[in-house]
Design a protein around this motif. Sequence first.
Motif, PDB file in Angstrom:
ATOM      1  N   LEU A 173      11.795  16.510  -7.311  1.00 22.51           N
ATOM      2  CA  LEU A 173      11.738  16.045  -8.695  1.00 22.51           C
ATOM      3  C   LEU A 173      10.658  16.725  -9.531  1.00 22.51           C
ATOM      4  O   LEU A 173      10.881  16.973 -10.731  1.00 22.51           O
ATOM      5  N   PRO A 174       9.475  17.074  -8.973  1.00 23.41           N
ATOM      6  CA  PRO A 174       8.511  17.794  -9.822  1.00 23.41           C
ATOM      7  C   PRO A 174       9.066  19.102 -10.369  1.00 23.41           C
ATOM      8  O   PRO A 174       8.777  19.480 -11.506  1.00 23.41           O
ATOM      9  N   ALA A 175       9.879  19.811  -9.578  1.00 20.51           N
ATOM     10  CA  ALA A 175      10.474  21.058 -10.055  1.00 20.51           C
ATOM     11  C   ALA A 175      11.540  20.809 -11.111  1.00 20.51           C
ATOM     12  O   ALA A 175      11.905  21.723 -11.859  1.00 20.51           O
ATOM     13  N   LEU A 176      12.028  19.576 -11.185  1.00 22.84           N
ATOM     14  CA  LEU A 176      13.063  19.211 -12.156  1.00 22.84           C
ATOM     15  C   LEU A 176      12.493  18.307 -13.250  1.00 22.84           C
ATOM     16  O   LEU A 176      13.243  17.637 -13.957  1.00 22.84           O
ATOM     17  N   ALA A 177      11.165  18.316 -13.394  1.00 21.33           N
ATOM     18  CA  ALA A 177      10.514  17.352 -14.280  1.00 21.33           C
ATOM     19  C   ALA A 177      11.029  17.430 -15.709  1.00 21.33           C
ATOM     20  O   ALA A 177      11.201  16.406 -16.374  1.00 21.33           O
ATOM     21  N   GLY A 178      11.261  18.638 -16.221  1.00 20.17           N
ATOM     22  CA  GLY A 178      11.755  18.762 -17.585  1.00 20.17           C
ATOM     23  C   GLY A 178      13.099  18.084 -17.779  1.00 20.17           C
ATOM     24  O   GLY A 178      13.358  17.484 -18.827  1.00 20.17           O
ATOM     25  N   PHE A 179      13.964  18.169 -16.771  1.00 15.10           N
ATOM     26  CA  PHE A 179      15.271  17.506 -16.831  1.00 15.10           C
ATOM     27  C   PHE A 179      15.104  15.993 -16.751  1.00 15.10           C
ATOM     28  O   PHE A 179      15.839  15.243 -17.399  1.00 15.10           O
ATOM     29  N   VAL A 180      14.128  15.547 -15.946  1.00 18.83           N
ATOM     30  CA  VAL A 180      13.847  14.111 -15.857  1.00 18.83           C
ATOM     31  C   VAL A 180      13.393  13.590 -17.217  1.00 18.83           C
ATOM     32  O   VAL A 180      13.806  12.520 -17.664  1.00 18.83           O
ATOM     33  N   GLY A 181      12.538  14.376 -17.909  1.00 18.74           N
ATOM     34  CA  GLY A 181      12.091  13.972 -19.234  1.00 18.74           C
ATOM     35  C   GLY A 181      13.223  13.908 -20.235  1.00 18.74           C
ATOM     36  O   GLY A 181      13.250  13.038 -21.112  1.00 18.74           O
ATOM     37  N   ALA A 182      14.193  14.829 -20.099  1.00 14.95           N
ATOM     38  CA  ALA A 182      15.321  14.864 -21.036  1.00 14.95           C
ATOM     39  C   ALA A 182      16.322  13.753 -20.768  1.00 14.95           C
ATOM     40  O   ALA A 182      16.960  13.243 -21.708  1.00 14.95           O
TER      41      ALA A 182
ATOM     42  N   ALA B  75       0.829  -1.210   0.000  1.00 17.24           N
ATOM     43  CA  ALA B  75       0.000   0.000   0.000  1.00 17.24           C
ATOM     44  C   ALA B  75       0.863   1.259   0.000  1.00 17.24           C
ATOM     45  O   ALA B  75       0.554   2.236  -0.690  1.00 17.24           O
ATOM     46  N   ASP B  76       1.959   1.227   0.760  1.00 15.66           N
ATOM     47  CA  ASP B  76       2.846   2.390   0.803  1.00 15.66           C
ATOM     48  C   ASP B  76       3.502   2.631  -0.554  1.00 15.66           C
ATOM     49  O   ASP B  76       3.635   3.777  -1.003  1.00 15.66           O
ATOM     50  N   VAL B  77       3.930   1.555  -1.210  1.00 17.79           N
ATOM     51  CA  VAL B  77       4.566   1.700  -2.515  1.00 17.79           C
ATOM     52  C   VAL B  77       3.571   2.237  -3.534  1.00 17.79           C
ATOM     53  O   VAL B  77       3.882   3.156  -4.313  1.00 17.79           O
ATOM     54  N   LEU B  78       2.365   1.708  -3.520  1.00 15.88           N
ATOM     55  CA  LEU B  78       1.359   2.158  -4.476  1.00 15.88           C
ATOM     56  C   LEU B  78       1.007   3.623  -4.251  1.00 15.88           C
ATOM     57  O   LEU B  78       0.891   4.409  -5.198  1.00 15.88           O
ATOM     58  N   ALA B  79       0.860   4.001  -2.984  1.00 10.04           N
ATOM     59  CA  ALA B  79       0.564   5.402  -2.684  1.00 10.04           C
ATOM     60  C   ALA B  79       1.711   6.306  -3.130  1.00 10.04           C
ATOM     61  O   ALA B  79       1.485   7.391  -3.680  1.00 10.04           O
ATOM     62  N   HIS B  80       2.928   5.862  -2.905  1.00  8.49           N
ATOM     63  CA  HIS B  80       4.103   6.634  -3.334  1.00  8.49           C
ATOM     64  C   HIS B  80       4.101   6.829  -4.844  1.00  8.49           C
ATOM     65  O   HIS B  80       4.334   7.942  -5.345  1.00  8.49           O
ATOM     66  N   LEU B  81       3.839   5.758  -5.579  1.00  7.64           N
ATOM     67  CA  LEU B  81       3.863   5.851  -7.032  1.00  7.64           C
ATOM     68  C   LEU B  81       2.811   6.839  -7.540  1.00  7.64           C
ATOM     69  O   LEU B  81       3.085   7.641  -8.441  1.00  7.64           O
ATOM     70  N   HIS B  82       1.632   6.795  -6.959  1.00  3.31           N
ATOM     71  CA  HIS B  82       0.554   7.646  -7.471  1.00  3.31           C
ATOM     72  C   HIS B  82       0.686   9.099  -7.019  1.00  3.31           C
ATOM     73  O   HIS B  82       0.341  10.012  -7.774  1.00  3.31           O
ATOM     74  N   THR B  83       1.179   9.320  -5.805  1.00  7.11           N
ATOM     75  CA  THR B  83       1.219  10.694  -5.296  1.00  7.11           C
ATOM     76  C   THR B  83       2.541  11.404  -5.560  1.00  7.11           C
ATOM     77  O   THR B  83       2.567  12.638  -5.676  1.00  7.11           O
ATOM     78  N   ARG B  84       3.646  10.653  -5.676  1.00  7.37           N
ATOM     79  CA  ARG B  84       4.947  11.300  -5.788  1.00  7.37           C
ATOM     80  C   ARG B  84       5.639  11.033  -7.123  1.00  7.37           C
ATOM     81  O   ARG B  84       6.489  11.816  -7.522  1.00  7.37           O
ATOM     82  N   VAL B  85       5.301   9.935  -7.793  1.00  6.84           N
ATOM     83  CA  VAL B  85       5.917   9.633  -9.080  1.00  6.84           C
ATOM     84  C   VAL B  85       5.022  10.059 -10.238  1.00  6.84           C
ATOM     85  O   VAL B  85       5.489  10.682 -11.207  1.00  6.84           O
ATOM     86  N   GLY B  86       3.747   9.772 -10.150  1.00  6.52           N
ATOM     87  CA  GLY B  86       2.814  10.120 -11.223  1.00  6.52           C
ATOM     88  C   GLY B  86       2.889  11.578 -11.652  1.00  6.52           C
ATOM     89  O   GLY B  86       2.966  11.870 -12.854  1.00  6.52           O
ATOM     90  N   PRO B  87       2.882  12.545 -10.709  1.00  5.83           N
ATOM     91  CA  PRO B  87       2.969  13.957 -11.120  1.00  5.83           C
ATOM     92  C   PRO B  87       4.263  14.297 -11.861  1.00  5.83           C
ATOM     93  O   PRO B  87       4.254  15.161 -12.738  1.00  5.83           O
ATOM     94  N   VAL B  88       5.354  13.631 -11.520  1.00  6.63           N
ATOM     95  CA  VAL B  88       6.617  13.891 -12.224  1.00  6.63           C
ATOM     96  C   VAL B  88       6.519  13.390 -13.658  1.00  6.63           C
ATOM     97  O   VAL B  88       6.916  14.076 -14.606  1.00  6.63           O
ATOM     98  N   VAL B  89       5.967  12.188 -13.845  1.00  6.82           N
ATOM     99  CA  VAL B  89       5.792  11.645 -15.192  1.00  6.82           C
ATOM    100  C   VAL B  89       4.899  12.556 -16.016  1.00  6.82           C
ATOM    101  O   VAL B  89       5.180  12.848 -17.186  1.00  6.82           O
ATOM    102  N   ALA B  90       3.828  13.046 -15.405  1.00  5.50           N
ATOM    103  CA  ALA B  90       2.892  13.908 -16.125  1.00  5.50           C
ATOM    104  C   ALA B  90       3.545  15.200 -16.583  1.00  5.50           C
ATOM    105  O   ALA B  90       3.214  15.731 -17.652  1.00  5.50           O
ATOM    106  N   ALA B  91       4.459  15.726 -15.783  1.00  4.84           N
ATOM    107  CA  ALA B  91       5.086  17.013 -16.103  1.00  4.84           C
ATOM    108  C   ALA B  91       6.368  16.876 -16.903  1.00  4.84           C
ATOM    109  O   ALA B  91       6.870  17.875 -17.432  1.00  4.84           O
ATOM    110  N   ALA B  92       6.908  15.664 -17.008  1.00  5.75           N
ATOM    111  CA  ALA B  92       8.248  15.491 -17.562  1.00  5.75           C
ATOM    112  C   ALA B  92       8.305  15.642 -19.073  1.00  5.75           C
ATOM    113  O   ALA B  92       9.312  16.082 -19.619  1.00  5.75           O
ATOM    114  N   GLY B  93       7.231  15.265 -19.774  1.00  8.71           N
ATOM    115  CA  GLY B  93       7.342  15.178 -21.219  1.00  8.71           C
ATOM    116  C   GLY B  93       8.192  13.974 -21.578  1.00  8.71           C
ATOM    117  O   GLY B  93       8.453  13.101 -20.749  1.00  8.71           O
TER     118      GLY B  93
END
Length: 319
Positions: free
Chosen positions: A84-93, A35-53
Amino acid sequence: MEGLTPFQRVLEARREQYNARFRMARHRNRSLSPADVLAHLHTRVGPVVAAAGGDPVEVTDALVELSFAAAERDALSSPVFDVLPALAGFVGAAPRRVPAAVFNAALHLADADLAGWLRTLGTLGRLIAPSAPDRLLAAGAVAAWRHGLARLRASALTAAAGLAPDLRAVALGVSSPVSDAALAALAADPWAEPNARGAVAVRAVRRVGAFTGFGGRFRRPPVVQAVGGRWFAVADQTWELVADRFGAALLPVPGLPPGPPGVPELSLRPGGLVVDDAGPGGALALPELASATSVAGHGGTLAVTTAYSHAVVFVARTT
């Protein structure tokens, strides 16, 4: 699968692969909760993927792998995932390089100023184009040095040489651009403040080490030596002392390396008086050094141990 985000589609398509990776992480960290891993993925990883391009599959794979690596260390709550959300563009690159580099740096900064480094990294991310992840990582290395990782000094100075003066200033925490001449001054004097304007003087610049009973590394007072321009403390074992204005580290080594002894330009006189024999720094009285048990010097820096402390005291001619 209509209505799903690209991140959710990747999770769905790679469910079996990610479940296998979870089982591996759970084997290494028995307290890991699905449950902790799933919550982490949806709340902390998903927004980065969405913003990364970029390619959502590649970005998701990289961030899921990083998450499981963090989970194995019981570090899903790491503040790295907050920046990481503030660095999302770099994550996408550069999805494999940027998140891993930030996480690895954070591990080394855990005993230094991690929070300060993450704030500086966020500021740098707003000043650098996301299409230049190498520049962000170079500036981040300089900032990591400034926030306490003295062992990065040489590589950080090299990285800083490739940055614009205004980015150097942000990474080094000063208000005015750091010119090539100012960077050369930092390289020449490990104790100098960036863009320093003060007079040269002999100053007590750092204390390194403590008794093991107080969380330090030394069971007994060490003896300090300078060999080949490097510093070493010998107690029950030999440690290399890496120290400058921004921080210090004690690194275990097999023994003293071959090399010439240091040639000091400062001397310790009776009563704890440190004198700049070359002249410009003057002198500094430090009564605690009157009980010195070992003294080593190299250039404009003197390292001293005393009978009543487990620390190595560094005194230097600097601005």
